[in-house]
Design an enzyme around this catalytic site. Structure first.
Site, PDB file in Angstrom:
ATOM      1  N   SER A 152       1.653  11.445 -15.946  1.00  0.00           N
ATOM      2  CA  SER A 152       0.484  11.590 -16.818  1.00  0.00           C
ATOM      3  C   SER A 152       0.643  12.855 -17.650  1.00  0.00           C
ATOM      4  O   SER A 152       1.311  13.816 -17.224  1.00  0.00           O
ATOM      5  CB  SER A 152      -0.795  11.691 -15.983  1.00  0.00           C
ATOM      6  OG  SER A 152      -1.909  12.035 -16.782  1.00  0.00           O
ATOM      7  N   TYR A 187      -5.182  15.161  -8.928  1.00  0.00           N
ATOM      8  CA  TYR A 187      -4.387  14.183  -9.667  1.00  0.00           C
ATOM      9  C   TYR A 187      -3.348  14.888 -10.540  1.00  0.00           C
ATOM     10  O   TYR A 187      -2.168  14.515 -10.551  1.00  0.00           O
ATOM     11  CB  TYR A 187      -5.341  13.365 -10.532  1.00  0.00           C
ATOM     12  CG  TYR A 187      -4.707  12.373 -11.475  1.00  0.00           C
ATOM     13  CD1 TYR A 187      -4.260  11.131 -11.025  1.00  0.00           C
ATOM     14  CD2 TYR A 187      -4.600  12.663 -12.835  1.00  0.00           C
ATOM     15  CE1 TYR A 187      -3.713  10.206 -11.909  1.00  0.00           C
ATOM     16  CE2 TYR A 187      -4.055  11.747 -13.718  1.00  0.00           C
ATOM     17  CZ  TYR A 187      -3.609  10.514 -13.245  1.00  0.00           C
ATOM     18  OH  TYR A 187      -3.070   9.605 -14.125  1.00  0.00           O
ATOM     19  N   LYS A 205       0.722  14.658 -10.313  1.00  0.00           N
ATOM     20  CA  LYS A 205       1.526  14.147 -11.427  1.00  0.00           C
ATOM     21  C   LYS A 205       2.545  15.187 -11.892  1.00  0.00           C
ATOM     22  O   LYS A 205       3.662  14.833 -12.301  1.00  0.00           O
ATOM     23  CB  LYS A 205       0.618  13.725 -12.577  1.00  0.00           C
ATOM     24  CG  LYS A 205      -0.261  12.506 -12.262  1.00  0.00           C
ATOM     25  CD  LYS A 205       0.560  11.264 -11.938  1.00  0.00           C
ATOM     26  CE  LYS A 205      -0.322  10.026 -11.862  1.00  0.00           C
ATOM     27  NZ  LYS A 205       0.438   8.798 -11.573  1.00  0.00           N
ATOM     28  N   ASP A 240       0.871  -1.169   0.000  1.00  0.00           N
ATOM     29  CA  ASP A 240       0.000   0.000   0.000  1.00  0.00           C
ATOM     30  C   ASP A 240       0.907   1.219   0.000  1.00  0.00           C
ATOM     31  O   ASP A 240       1.561   1.522   1.005  1.00  0.00           O
ATOM     32  CB  ASP A 240      -0.886  -0.021   1.249  1.00  0.00           C
ATOM     33  CG  ASP A 240      -1.789   1.205   1.368  1.00  0.00           C
ATOM     34  OD1 ASP A 240      -1.705   2.102   0.503  1.00  0.00           O
ATOM     35  OD2 ASP A 240      -2.574   1.269   2.334  1.00  0.00           O
TER      36      ASP A 240
END
Length: 266
Positions: free
Chosen positions: A149, A161, A165, A70
Site C-alpha cells: 500500500s 496497517y 505494509k 486463512d
C-alpha cells in the site's frame, strides 16, 4: 478492463490469496485471461468459487478452482499450497492479496495490543506465511507478487496497517536476495485508494479523487495489470522492488501542490 497480453502465463499455475473480491478477483481474471491456471484462495471459499464460476469463456474445472485459505493460520496456508500442487503438479506464481484494515482507533488514540497484533498478523505475518509455504515449490522463473500500500511508503494513518505494509517492502528486498540465486523473483505493488469492499464500512472513496494528480481513484483492474506485469517474464530482471500504483498521489497530492502555488492543466 485493461487489455491483457494473451498467452504470457500459458502452462503456468498461479495461486492468488484473497482472490474472491476486489483486487484479488481482478487479478484472477487477468491471469486467467492471459492463460494461467488459477487457484483462487480465500477465507470465504463460497465467494472464491463464485469468482471461478464468473470467469469468461467457460474456462473452469482444471483451468481455475477455489480453495479455502486463512492467511492468519499456518496450517490453512500450507493446505492451500499443497492442494494447488495436488491438483496441478506445479506452482509458478504466488500473488498475495489477502489483507486489509478496519475502522478502529489509532495507536495514540486507544488502540489496544490485540488490535495492533491482529493488524500486523493479517498484513505482514500472513503474506510471510504464504511465501514460506509456496517459495520452496516455485521453479526457476517463478514469481511472487505481494500487495502492499502507499501507506507503507508515506504517512496516511492506520498505523498498524501502515507499519505492516512497510514491512512488506523490507520482506521483499530481503527475500529477493535469498531467492535470486534460484531464479525466483519477489516484488510488491503499492496501491493508492482503490474501489474495493473495504470502503463500504468507511466512506465514499470517490471523495478522495481530487487528491490524485490523475483525477480519479484506482480500480481493481489498474492494480491487477501491474501485478500481471511483475509476475510475467516481461519483468524477468525486476526483483525486490515496490511499484506504486497510485494515480500519482505519492508524487504529491494535488491539494498540497496547489497550496505551494502549483498549477498547470487539470
Amino acid at each position: 478492463m485493461t487489455t491483457a497480453s494473451a498467452g504470457r502465463f500459458e502452462g503456468r499455475v498461479a495461486l492468488v490469496t484473497g482472490g474472491a473480491h476486489g483486487i484479488g478477483a481482478a487479478t484472477v481474471r487477468r491471469l486467467h485471461a492471459e492463460g494461467a491456471t488459477v487457484v483462487v484462495a480465500d477465507l470465504d471459499v463460497d465467494a472464491a468459487q463464485r469468482a471461478v464460476d464468473a470467469l469468461p469463456d467457460g474456462r473452469t474445472g482444471t483451468a481455475a478452482s477455489a480453495v479455502a485459505c486463512d492467511i492468519t493460520d499456518t496450517a490453512s496456508v500450507e493446505r492451500a499450497v499443497s492442494t494447488t500442487l495436488d491438483r496441478h503438479d506445479r506452482l509458478d506464481v504466488l500473488v498475495g492479496v489477502a489483507g486489509g484494515t478496519g475502522v478502529h482507533p489509532g495507536l495514540l488514540d486507544g488502540m489496544d495490543d490485540t488490535t495492533w497484533a491482529a493488524g500486523v498478523d493479517l498484513n505482514l505475518a500472513g503474506p510471510a506465511r504464504c511465501v514460506r509455504a509456496a517459495a520452496p515449490h516455485l521453479p526457476r522463473g517463478g514469481a511472487i507478487v505481494l500487495v502492499g500500500s502507499v501507506n507503507g511508503l508515506q504517512a496516511f494513518g492506520d498505523e498498524d496497517y501502515s507499519a505492516a505494509k512497510a514491512g512488506l517492502v523490507s520482506l521483499a528486498q530481503n527475500l529477493a536476495v535469498r531467492l535470486g540465486g534460484r531464479g525466483v523473483r519477489i516484488n510488491v505493488v503499492a496501491p493508492g485508494t482503490v474501489r474495493t469492499r473495504s470502503w463500504d464500512q468507511r466512506t465514499d472513496p470517490d471523495r478522495l479523487a481530487s487528491l490524485y494528480p490523475l483525477g480519479r481513484i484506482g480500480e481493481p483492474d489498474d492494480v491487477a495489470a501491474a501485478i500481471a506485469f511483475l509476475a510475467s517474464d516481461d519483468a524477468a530482471w525486476i526483483t525486490g522492488v515496490t511499484l506504486p500504483v497510485d494515480g500519482g498521489v505519492l508524487a504529491g497530492p494535488v491539494a498540497r501542490f496547489e497550496s505551494l502555488g502549483g498549477g498547470g492543466e487539470r
